[in-house]
Design a protein around this motif. Structure first.
Motif, PDB file in Angstrom:
ATOM      1  N   GLY A   1     -24.061  11.948 -26.545  1.00  0.00           N
ATOM      2  CA  GLY A   1     -25.015  13.032 -26.334  1.00  0.00           C
ATOM      3  C   GLY A   1     -24.790  14.164 -27.310  1.00  0.00           C
ATOM      4  O   GLY A   1     -24.370  13.948 -28.435  1.00  0.00           O
ATOM      5  N   ILE A   2     -25.046  15.377 -26.855  1.00  0.00           N
ATOM      6  CA  ILE A   2     -24.934  16.557 -27.716  1.00  0.00           C
ATOM      7  C   ILE A   2     -23.731  17.387 -27.276  1.00  0.00           C
ATOM      8  O   ILE A   2     -23.477  17.523 -26.076  1.00  0.00           O
ATOM      9  N   HIS A   3     -22.989  17.912 -28.268  1.00  0.00           N
ATOM     10  CA  HIS A   3     -21.778  18.665 -27.984  1.00  0.00           C
ATOM     11  C   HIS A   3     -21.712  19.893 -28.888  1.00  0.00           C
ATOM     12  O   HIS A   3     -21.977  19.796 -30.084  1.00  0.00           O
ATOM     13  N   ALA A   4     -21.335  21.021 -28.322  1.00  0.00           N
ATOM     14  CA  ALA A   4     -21.069  22.207 -29.134  1.00  0.00           C
ATOM     15  C   ALA A   4     -19.791  21.949 -29.923  1.00  0.00           C
ATOM     16  O   ALA A   4     -18.879  21.261 -29.455  1.00  0.00           O
ATOM     17  N   VAL A   5     -19.743  22.477 -31.134  1.00  0.00           N
ATOM     18  CA  VAL A   5     -18.587  22.282 -32.000  1.00  0.00           C
ATOM     19  C   VAL A   5     -18.071  23.652 -32.419  1.00  0.00           C
ATOM     20  O   VAL A   5     -18.850  24.529 -32.772  1.00  0.00           O
ATOM     21  N   VAL A   6     -16.764  23.816 -32.365  1.00  0.00           N
ATOM     22  CA  VAL A   6     -16.130  25.043 -32.834  1.00  0.00           C
ATOM     23  C   VAL A   6     -15.721  24.873 -34.287  1.00  0.00           C
ATOM     24  O   VAL A   6     -15.941  25.737 -35.115  1.00  0.00           O
TER      25      VAL A   6
END
Length: 160
Positions: free
Chosen positions: A151-156
């Motif tokens: 799926g979709i994931h926030a990335v730092v």
């Protein structure tokens, strides 16, 4: 183990690898078009020459091949031959990706990476699922994210 091809054949094979209008780029372009989103392709004026630029949303999208950009998924396998060469080459790609994404973010662009495994292979997302994630991120997403088979994931940090 030595390469199974001579140097000229290997060079010819490597030149044949497309850098634009790949199957995964075409699939992603179709999803963006189905959502009615306006975009430009391969803008050389921006760091990293993003595959898609959505000016109205101040965001860019990269399609990354899992092998060439070292995604930790079922499509990435460390080559058995010339391992040090390939790991160095891929490592340089990852470092360049990190630099380019940082520059884009400094310029106020939002960045999305869509991994090859989300677009092709046994675990790929369906077109409706992919379109839903694209729309979610383009319209409401954060500064930096990625889409893969999960799926979709926030990335730092791109190194994640």
């Amino acid at each position: 183990m030595a390469d199974v091809h001579d140097k000229a054949t290997r060079s010819k094979n490597m030149r044949a690898i497309a850098t634009r209008d790949t199957a995964i780029e075409k699939r992603l372009a179709g999803c963006l078009q189905s959502l009615g989103l306006d975009f430009r392709v391969q803008d050389a004026a921006l760091p990293g020459r993003p595959d898609f630029v959505l000016d109205n949303y101040r965001c860019v999208i990269f399609t990354h091949g899992c092998f060439w950009h070292r995604h930790r998924c079922h499509l990435f396998k460390v080559p058995a031959t010339r391992t040090d060469f390939w790991l160095e080459k891929i490592g340089k790609n990852v470092a360049r990706d990190k630099r380019d994404c940082g520059l884009l973010r400094e310029q106020g662009w939002r960045v999305l990476i869509v991994w090859e495994c989300a677009l092709r292979g046994k675990l790929k997302l369906s077109d409706p699922a992919l379109s839903e994630r694209l729309e979610e991120w383009v319209c409401e997403g954060g500064a930096f994210a990625q889409i893969d088979t999960q799926g979709i994931h926030a990335v730092v940090d791109i190194g994640e």
